[in-house]
Write an enzyme that holds these catalytic residues in place. Sequence first.
Site, PDB file in Angstrom:
ATOM      1  N   HIS A 109       0.787  -1.090   0.055  1.00 15.23           N
ATOM      2  CA  HIS A 109       0.166  -0.148  -0.011  1.00 15.23           C
ATOM      3  C   HIS A 109       0.872   1.139   0.143  1.00 15.23           C
ATOM      4  O   HIS A 109       0.611   2.267  -0.680  1.00 15.23           O
ATOM      5  CB  HIS A 109      -0.962   0.077   1.266  1.00 15.23           C
ATOM      6  CG  HIS A 109      -1.731   1.069   1.514  1.00 15.23           C
ATOM      7  ND1 HIS A 109      -3.235   1.216   1.535  1.00 15.23           N
ATOM      8  CD2 HIS A 109      -1.305   2.356   1.739  1.00 15.23           C
ATOM      9  CE1 HIS A 109      -3.497   2.521   1.541  1.00 15.23           C
ATOM     10  NE2 HIS A 109      -2.463   3.228   1.764  1.00 15.23           N
ATOM     11  N   GLU A 110       1.780   1.381   0.745  1.00 13.76           N
ATOM     12  CA  GLU A 110       2.844   2.499   0.945  1.00 13.76           C
ATOM     13  C   GLU A 110       3.579   2.797  -0.183  1.00 13.76           C
ATOM     14  O   GLU A 110       3.697   3.957  -0.681  1.00 13.76           O
ATOM     15  CB  GLU A 110       3.487   2.421   2.321  1.00 13.76           C
ATOM     16  CG  GLU A 110       2.724   2.262   3.668  1.00 13.76           C
ATOM     17  CD  GLU A 110       1.831   3.566   3.504  1.00 13.76           C
ATOM     18  OE1 GLU A 110       1.953   4.593   3.099  1.00 13.76           O
ATOM     19  OE2 GLU A 110       0.788   3.384   4.386  1.00 13.76           O
TER      20      GLU A 110
ATOM     21  N   HIS B 101       2.199   4.697  -3.191  1.00 12.41           N
ATOM     22  CA  HIS B 101       1.876   6.161  -3.192  1.00 12.41           C
ATOM     23  C   HIS B 101       3.111   6.650  -4.074  1.00 12.41           C
ATOM     24  O   HIS B 101       2.923   7.801  -4.239  1.00 12.41           O
ATOM     25  CB  HIS B 101       2.001   6.534  -1.631  1.00 12.41           C
ATOM     26  CG  HIS B 101       0.662   6.375  -0.937  1.00 12.41           C
ATOM     27  ND1 HIS B 101      -0.506   6.590  -1.621  1.00 12.41           N
ATOM     28  CD2 HIS B 101       0.400   5.803   0.190  1.00 12.41           C
ATOM     29  CE1 HIS B 101      -1.552   6.251  -0.663  1.00 12.41           C
ATOM     30  NE2 HIS B 101      -1.038   5.880   0.360  1.00 12.41           N
TER      31      HIS B 101
ATOM     32  N   ASP C 270      -5.162   8.057  -1.360  1.00 15.13           N
ATOM     33  CA  ASP C 270      -6.214   7.333  -0.884  1.00 15.13           C
ATOM     34  C   ASP C 270      -7.519   7.839  -1.113  1.00 15.13           C
ATOM     35  O   ASP C 270      -8.256   8.410   0.031  1.00 15.13           O
ATOM     36  CB  ASP C 270      -5.647   7.570   0.697  1.00 15.13           C
ATOM     37  CG  ASP C 270      -4.553   7.003   0.943  1.00 15.13           C
ATOM     38  OD1 ASP C 270      -4.164   5.605   0.983  1.00 15.13           O
ATOM     39  OD2 ASP C 270      -3.639   7.487   1.858  1.00 15.13           O
TER      40      ASP C 270
END
Length: 609
Positions: free
Chosen positions: A300-301, A304, A313
Amino acid sequence: MHKVLTRLSIWLLGALLVVAAPVTFAQQAELSASLQSSDNGVLFVLRNNTADTLSVLRWETPLESELTQDVFDVVSSNYANRARYSGRLIKRGKPEPQDYLRIKAGESVSAVVSLAEYYQIAGDGQHNVSFNGEFEVHKQASNKSILSSRTASKVVNISTRPVAVNLVAVPERAFARVGGYNSCSADQQAQLPADLNASEVITRDARVALSSLPVNERASSPRYLHWFGEYSAARYSTVLDIYQKAEQVMGDGSIQFNCNCDDQVFAYVFPIDPFKVYLCNLYWTAPQTGTDSRAGTILHELSHFPEVGDTDDNAYGAVSAANLARSDPASAVNNADSVEYFAENTPFRAISNGTGTPTPAVQYSPLQLGVAASQSVSESDSVYYQVSGADFVELTTLEGDADLYIYSSAARDNELCQRNSTGSTDRCEVASTSTVYIAVVGYASSRYSIVAGRSATSINSEVLSPGNAQTRSVAANQSQYFTVTGANSVEITSSVGDADLYVYSNDSRNESAVICSSRNNSADSVVDACPLDGSTVFVTVFGFTDTQYVIAASAPVVSEDPVVQPQSLPNDSGGGGKFSLWFAMALTMLLMLRRRKVMLPLRRLGVMK
């Protein structure tokens, strides 16, 4: 004689071949496979040649999301070198229902295998590729019977002819490694390499699943559609690119972990400062794999960072991410949680439905105004309804946690209301005369009750007089309203179609006010009736289908015989009253004496005893 023996020998040999043939040919005929050259790999096609639906175990076959067994012979064109298998070999437990692929009679399934990712190709150029593997096959149609210990299964060996494939060697895959630590304890430093490796595994699995799915099946992929929405080639390519770049970053040792965070969140990054990942309190209590896991958090991170995916998000949580896929696919492919949940794939969703055809449209169940519907919904799944003319929709969660979403169209592209509180009741004010579309989404596996209704002031109700039958028409999923006073019953007779009757004690017309309804009548009855007590009631006629009907209220039956009121004796407050009483007593005694005089001669004559 020699000719006779020769003919006999030939006949015996033929008979033996006929007897032996079913053993060999039946296995070959049941399933057959073929290979076609593809981009740096092969297209594997498996066909069911029987008249039954076959259930095939995906494990250690090209039909699995990642190749986990050496089932291909990859040989250079001059046969000087056979490529060595470099993929994973796995120790497994018992198969689950999702590990099987059902293939209908006469149908085929396919998968693209990028051979250069699983075999060490010595040099670029043409190679001869063939398949030689096993398939565990069941004829039962249901997953329950597949897993039954009594279910008979068989193993079918299949081989294909070699095909010529141009292969380009790819660099040997680098496994994930941590680039550095900041403020991380010894225990944390011991745990993080395993977390990063788990993240690399789910990232690679996601990439392989997407890249291996045939183009003609991508528009109907259950897993892709659930997390990223309607298919387009450009969006599909965007998602695939994110996993490819994330996997590369995980393998080259660029990631630095910073453990100096006491916030009640999972993690965060500064996108302009690659590839530093700050890990916080919720990260350390999360499981290593599964939904909202440590492995998923790292992916997820990383997504970014502009170098990977430059994601935002746009929606947090599995339910919101799934809804975003339905309402805004362009935002879903740019949503970090969507990237994470697709890779975590918990609960499991197949990347292929095995058909290559679009998934069926959502089926909306009609809600009847004022009538509660009860059902269950699984985590991250949805149940759909539609209702016309409702002022409000109310969802009561009986167990678990379910959320309410209202849309103005069946495509669910215009959200009117969403309620996802942690309380037991979610309510949306609709105030729409048209049809609205409802999704009940399971934030967790839940039992719930849902009702749609109208406020008393908004209902245009017609007065129905007892004894005055009315003929009406009502469209499917529409309602008509009546008010009845002074009747002992009300009934509807459907002459065409099917209409349902609901009678309420007050004008709220909600479930708590139901006196009786068509649920009390036979399902195939054309007459639905409700007894009344003469008070004012509020009637709804709901069109289960397009219907013509007659509605009538019956007045109480009045008897035509005169009613004789009993006469009370006069009171003794006056002299007249006393005289009447003495007169009645005297008359009674006189009659008794007269009866005695008449009866005595009769007894003497023997007429009476």
